[in-house]
Enzyme design. Sequence first.
Site, PDB file in Angstrom:
ATOM      1  CG  ASP A 269      41.633  40.314  37.801  1.00 60.29           C
ATOM      2  OD1 ASP A 269      41.849  39.085  37.754  1.00 60.29           O
ATOM      3  OD2 ASP A 269      41.692  41.057  36.791  1.00 60.29           O
ATOM      4  CE  LYS A 276      45.114  41.278  36.927  1.00 59.09           C
ATOM      5  NZ  LYS A 276      45.276  41.791  35.559  1.00 59.09           N
ATOM      6  CG  ASP A 287      39.359  44.193  38.229  1.00 61.03           C
ATOM      7  OD1 ASP A 287      39.208  45.165  37.470  1.00 61.03           O
ATOM      8  OD2 ASP A 287      39.480  43.020  37.840  1.00 61.03           O
ATOM      9  CG  ASP A 346      44.457  38.833  34.130  1.00 62.01           C
ATOM     10  OD1 ASP A 346      43.581  39.192  34.942  1.00 62.01           O
ATOM     11  OD2 ASP A 346      45.548  39.416  33.971  1.00 62.01           O
ATOM     12  CD  GLU A 348      38.921  39.567  35.520  1.00 59.53           C
ATOM     13  OE1 GLU A 348      39.865  39.294  34.759  1.00 59.53           O
ATOM     14  OE2 GLU A 348      38.766  40.685  36.032  1.00 59.53           O
ATOM     15  NE  ARG A 350      37.767  40.484  28.042  1.00 57.73           N
ATOM     16  CZ  ARG A 350      38.824  40.857  27.324  1.00 57.73           C
ATOM     17  NH1 ARG A 350      38.964  40.438  26.065  1.00 57.73           N
ATOM     18  NH2 ARG A 350      39.716  41.671  27.828  1.00 57.73           N
TER      19      ARG A 350
HETATM   20  N1  BES Z   1      41.233  44.075  35.751  1.00 58.77           N
HETATM   21  C1  BES Z   1      42.083  43.950  34.618  1.00 58.77           C
HETATM   22  C2  BES Z   1      42.305  45.259  33.891  1.00 58.77           C
HETATM   23  C3  BES Z   1      43.001  46.348  34.674  1.00 58.77           C
HETATM   24  C4  BES Z   1      44.362  46.560  34.535  1.00 58.77           C
HETATM   25  C5  BES Z   1      42.277  47.203  35.499  1.00 58.77           C
HETATM   26  C6  BES Z   1      44.980  47.583  35.238  1.00 58.77           C
HETATM   27  C7  BES Z   1      42.891  48.211  36.198  1.00 58.77           C
HETATM   28  C8  BES Z   1      44.245  48.400  36.073  1.00 58.77           C
HETATM   29  C9  BES Z   1      41.477  42.952  33.636  1.00 58.77           C
HETATM   30  O1  BES Z   1      40.713  41.947  34.193  1.00 58.77           O
HETATM   31  C10 BES Z   1      42.600  42.300  32.924  1.00 58.77           C
HETATM   32  O2  BES Z   1      43.345  41.621  33.554  1.00 58.77           O
HETATM   33  N2  BES Z   1      42.697  42.523  31.612  1.00 58.77           N
HETATM   34  C11 BES Z   1      43.735  41.963  30.841  1.00 58.77           C
HETATM   35  C12 BES Z   1      43.109  41.375  29.606  1.00 58.77           C
HETATM   36  C13 BES Z   1      44.047  40.520  28.797  1.00 58.77           C
HETATM   37  C14 BES Z   1      44.385  39.249  29.555  1.00 58.77           C
HETATM   38  C15 BES Z   1      43.386  40.190  27.498  1.00 58.77           C
HETATM   39  C16 BES Z   1      44.690  43.087  30.467  1.00 58.77           C
HETATM   40  O3  BES Z   1      44.237  44.212  30.249  1.00 58.77           O
HETATM   41  O4  BES Z   1      45.885  42.845  30.469  1.00 58.77           O
HETATM   42 ZN    ZN Z   2      39.831  42.344  36.015  1.00 66.76          ZN
HETATM   43 MN    MN Z   3      41.858  40.302  34.796  1.00 63.67          MN
END
Ligand code: BES
Ligand code: ZN
Ligand code: MN
Length: 498
Positions: A269, A276, A287, A346, A348, A350
Amino acid sequence: MAAALKLGFTPFTHRRGVLILFCTENLKFGPATRRIAAQLGDTLRRAAAAERFTGKTGSSLDVIAPSGIDVPRVVVIGTGKQTAPTSRDLIKLGGIAMGKVPKTAPAATIVAELGSGALKPDQVANLALGARLRAYSFDRYKTKRKEDDEQKPKTIDLNFACANPSAAAKAWKGRGAVAEGVVLARDLVNEPGNVLFPGEFARRASTLSKLGVVAEVLDVAAMRKLGMGALLGVGQGAGHESKLVVMRWNGGKRGVAPVAFIGKGVCFDSGGLSIKPAQNMEDMKGDMAGAACVVGLMHALAARRAKVNVVGAIGLVENMPDGKAQRPGDIVTTMSGQTIEIINTDAEGRLVLADVLHYVNKRFKPKFMINLATLTGAIIVALGQEFAGLFSNDDKLAERLSKAGEATGERVWRMPLTPEYDKMIDSKFADMKNTGGRSGGAITAAQLLARFVDKTPWAHLDIAGTGLGSPQSDTNKSWASGWGVQLLERLVEDHYER
Ligand code: BES
Ligand code: ZN
Ligand code: MN
């Protein structure tokens, strides 16, 4: 290289290698342990006095064995005040015991008795489970042997001395299958993204066929036909093609509705165009921990021939920025027909789950669905790394998950799921948008998933904190935890097998 573990069960008279004993406070041993300790003369008593060791929880005493007994070393592990040990206590204790075996020891005997007396066969098996998990390490890519590796044995002969070795060995068949499932999940999560891309992940999941699991792999064309616009949108900027793997274990009665487990399998991811920051981005190879757990669970259930019908489904994608990548502002149509506006590429996970949840629900009409996903950073902010976030539309299922969590040590904390949050994901242009802003980030993600499960009893476990980069525990020294395999295996065994 980590040594291979050769695990066995023996009578109390067996002793080979480092001897590991348990005692409760005030240096109280069980009867079998007391007989063994007697062979050491007053060594233990004197060493305990010198070290002020009394058997408190978390303390241990390590002594060189005196002449007259054919073991090199004796370790006594304190278990504190005597209480009836739970399965969680025993798994943890097995991990602690394994941690006391020196890296250079070719053999060890763990005397499976607490101060209160001998352990039952399933309790011995739980000790062994903890030891096996503690012994895990991921060193496939370490090609240089360190100097002290020269001293390390190729295999460790680990025996549990107990009251009924053959019954313990039988109980271990079940727990051993769970251990293998956890190890498989950890291996998948630890693998780097260049090795474990969707196609390779699908291939590895398909090898469960050797245990009698039926695995189908759907490719992009098949998913396009099904109308999985949300899942496919995530993977459209990637060099590696997306896959959906459906695994089935039919150990239950024919025609009985299955229970279903669904995993987020984002093999890497990057965030996509909403990229990111570089710091810690390497962690995003993990991920796919939700999908890894589902594969590990299917392995565990099939290997112990569970009497239950189970479906495991994993959505495998790579989230990458590219000329073909999904844009913020894009609107995708899910298999359910509902549309989603992409605000942040990001968010993604869901999107992947929306399509897989709907597909599994429609095709299999399961008794319940549980999905696992490293879904949000927000759940780490809320709960840290000890508890996974639990969201559910069904109180009974939530309760069962909480109990299974206490029994295994893979604990869950229930979070709110209620329509009041829904307005946060209203979209100007589509049925919903894929993010709801910073506040309540783990909750709005769950609210979106809930729109793809209808009335089916369902639980979502947000394992972003527990699944990877977990704080080192008594039963895990590796980056990946394999979190969820033990929890869900326990849930199935306690409530759904017949
Ligand atoms: N895979 C990430 C969440 C994550 C963060 C998993 C740290 C493991 C460790 C997810 O896809 C993500 O990027 N979520 C974002 C959502 C936001 C853009 C609404 C997040 O949590 O920042
Ligand atoms: Zn993710
Ligand atoms: Mn993500």
